[in-house]
Design a protein around this motif. Structure first.
Motif, PDB file in Angstrom:
ATOM      1  N   ASP A   3     -22.834  99.961  14.836  1.00 53.86           N
ATOM      2  CA  ASP A   3     -23.335 101.287  14.449  1.00 53.86           C
ATOM      3  C   ASP A   3     -23.533 101.389  12.938  1.00 53.86           C
ATOM      4  O   ASP A   3     -24.458 102.050  12.471  1.00 53.86           O
ATOM      5  CB  ASP A   3     -22.369 102.375  14.918  1.00 53.86           C
ATOM      6  N   GLU A   4     -22.644 100.741  12.159  1.00 53.61           N
ATOM      7  CA  GLU A   4     -22.776 100.774  10.701  1.00 53.61           C
ATOM      8  C   GLU A   4     -24.063 100.083  10.255  1.00 53.61           C
ATOM      9  O   GLU A   4     -24.750 100.551   9.349  1.00 53.61           O
ATOM     10  CB  GLU A   4     -21.579 100.070  10.051  1.00 53.61           C
ATOM     11  N   GLY A   5     -24.375  98.944  10.879  1.00 51.00           N
ATOM     12  CA  GLY A   5     -25.584  98.216  10.518  1.00 51.00           C
ATOM     13  C   GLY A   5     -25.571  97.634   9.124  1.00 51.00           C
ATOM     14  O   GLY A   5     -26.620  97.319   8.553  1.00 51.00           O
ATOM     15  N   ASP A   6     -24.390  97.476   8.540  1.00 49.68           N
ATOM     16  CA  ASP A   6     -24.242  96.961   7.178  1.00 49.68           C
ATOM     17  C   ASP A   6     -23.589  95.582   7.246  1.00 49.68           C
ATOM     18  O   ASP A   6     -22.471  95.449   7.746  1.00 49.68           O
ATOM     19  CB  ASP A   6     -23.373  97.923   6.366  1.00 49.68           C
ATOM     20  N   PRO A   7     -24.252  94.529   6.757  1.00 48.52           N
ATOM     21  CA  PRO A   7     -23.669  93.185   6.858  1.00 48.52           C
ATOM     22  C   PRO A   7     -22.380  93.009   6.076  1.00 48.52           C
ATOM     23  O   PRO A   7     -21.636  92.055   6.315  1.00 48.52           O
ATOM     24  CB  PRO A   7     -24.773  92.281   6.298  1.00 48.52           C
TER      25      PRO A   7
END
Length: 323
Positions: A134-138
């Protein structure tokens, strides 16, 4: 878990003080015959316990070792506290928030998971993977902190299940699926609610619970390996909770030597932590091999059975390219 997460780091902690079952027999109300049963049938001989330390003393050391490996602590977006005993602090205190604040991670969200008892830590990895998706941040990470205190005889001795609980802490750093680390390939779980009585089960119900548990564990282990599109020949080690698995191993036709239970006699069952205690013991002895596949196994009173397959220290996944 649609996109599998990666466990980037695992650490554990055990109190220095070790007790024999005989030393604990008086405070737990164990008779000599019961001590012998725990030793000879269940393979338990000692536990670790810090009678003077509190919950934070148990769970923070492993978590702090994880933080030493994190270049930027603000990348940790959530702290999940896993516990098997439902009552871990007075009702007006939030244990997850206390742990987060003690680690100086006030920027992170915090919450606790406990519903699957000693199988909850594997569920927490799945939850962490969902949060990261859900964050979609690597760069985003989730810190899982695990541990329970044996603060009463009632939560230390689960005699009808053959479990004597020891103390241990563990911590995991969960990362997005495409970074190097232990890549989670599958997760299988099932709950048999008819055994929700746990320690309140009758003698006959407890016997049936034991028989059904062996089959349920075999079922979820088989399902996890199949979901990972592997066979048992691909599995290097089964890394379980600390409890005898003789019948489950027989049902699956596994070589018992591939099931790591070498610390069962020394540590006994450590709630939701002991799967990761066993992992770090194998790692310390250089018995985990990069690229090989491993199976986590845990069961929780109530009764939940879970299994997870991972590839140890898998390299970063190559980015998808269009043709």
């Amino acid at each position: 878990m649609n996109r599998m997460a990666t466990v980037e780091a695992v650490e554990s902690f055990l109190p220095d003080r070790s007790y024999t079952i005989e030393e604990l027999a008086g405070s737990l109300g164990l008779k000599r015959a019961q001590v012998r049963l725990l030793q000879k049938v269940h393979g338990l001989h000692r536990i670790r316990q810090d009678s003077d330390g509190g919950l934070l003393d148990l769970v923070l050391p492993a978590a702090r070792r994880i933080l030493e490996q994190v270049p930027d602590p603000t990348d940790i977006r959530y702290v999940i506290y896993v516990h098997s005993t439902q009552e871990v602090t007075p009702s007006h205190l939030d244990a997850a928030a206390q742990i987060r604040d003690a680690l100086k991670l006030q920027h992170a969200g915090s919450f606790a998971l406990t519903q699957q008892n000693c199988a909850t830590a594997l569920a927490a990895i799945e939850v962490a993977g969902t949060l990261l998706e859900d964050e979609g941040d690597p760069y985003a990470r989730v810190l899982i902190v695990i541990g329970d205190k044996t603060f009463t005889p009632g939560n230390q001795l689960l005699y009808n299940t053959g479990a004597l609980m020891g103390e241990a802490g563990a911590a995991l750093l969960v990362a997005p699926h495409d970074v190097p680390g232990d890549r989670i390939l599958s997760y299988a779980t099932k709950t048999m609610g008819r055994y929700s009585g746990g320690v309140l089960l009758s003698v006959e119900e407890s016997k049936q619970y034991g028989r059904d548990s062996a089959r349920a564990l075999a079922d979820v282990m088989r399902a996890a390996v199949e979901q990972a599109e592997l066979t048992w020949d691909d599995i290097h080690w089964v890394i379980p909770h600390n409890a005898p698995l003789t019948e489950t191993v027989a049902l699956l036709g596994l070589d018992p030597k591939t099931v790591y239970l070498e610390q069962l006699a020394e540590y006994s069952h450590c709630f939701a932590s002991d799967v990761f205690i066993n992992y770090t013991e194998l790692r310390k002895a250089n018995r985990l091999e990069p690229g090989r596949h491993y199976v986590y196994v845990a069961s929780g009173l109530g009764a939940t059975y879970s299994s997870m397959v991972f590839q140890h220290q898998a390299p970063a996944m190559a980015p998808l390219t269009s043709v």
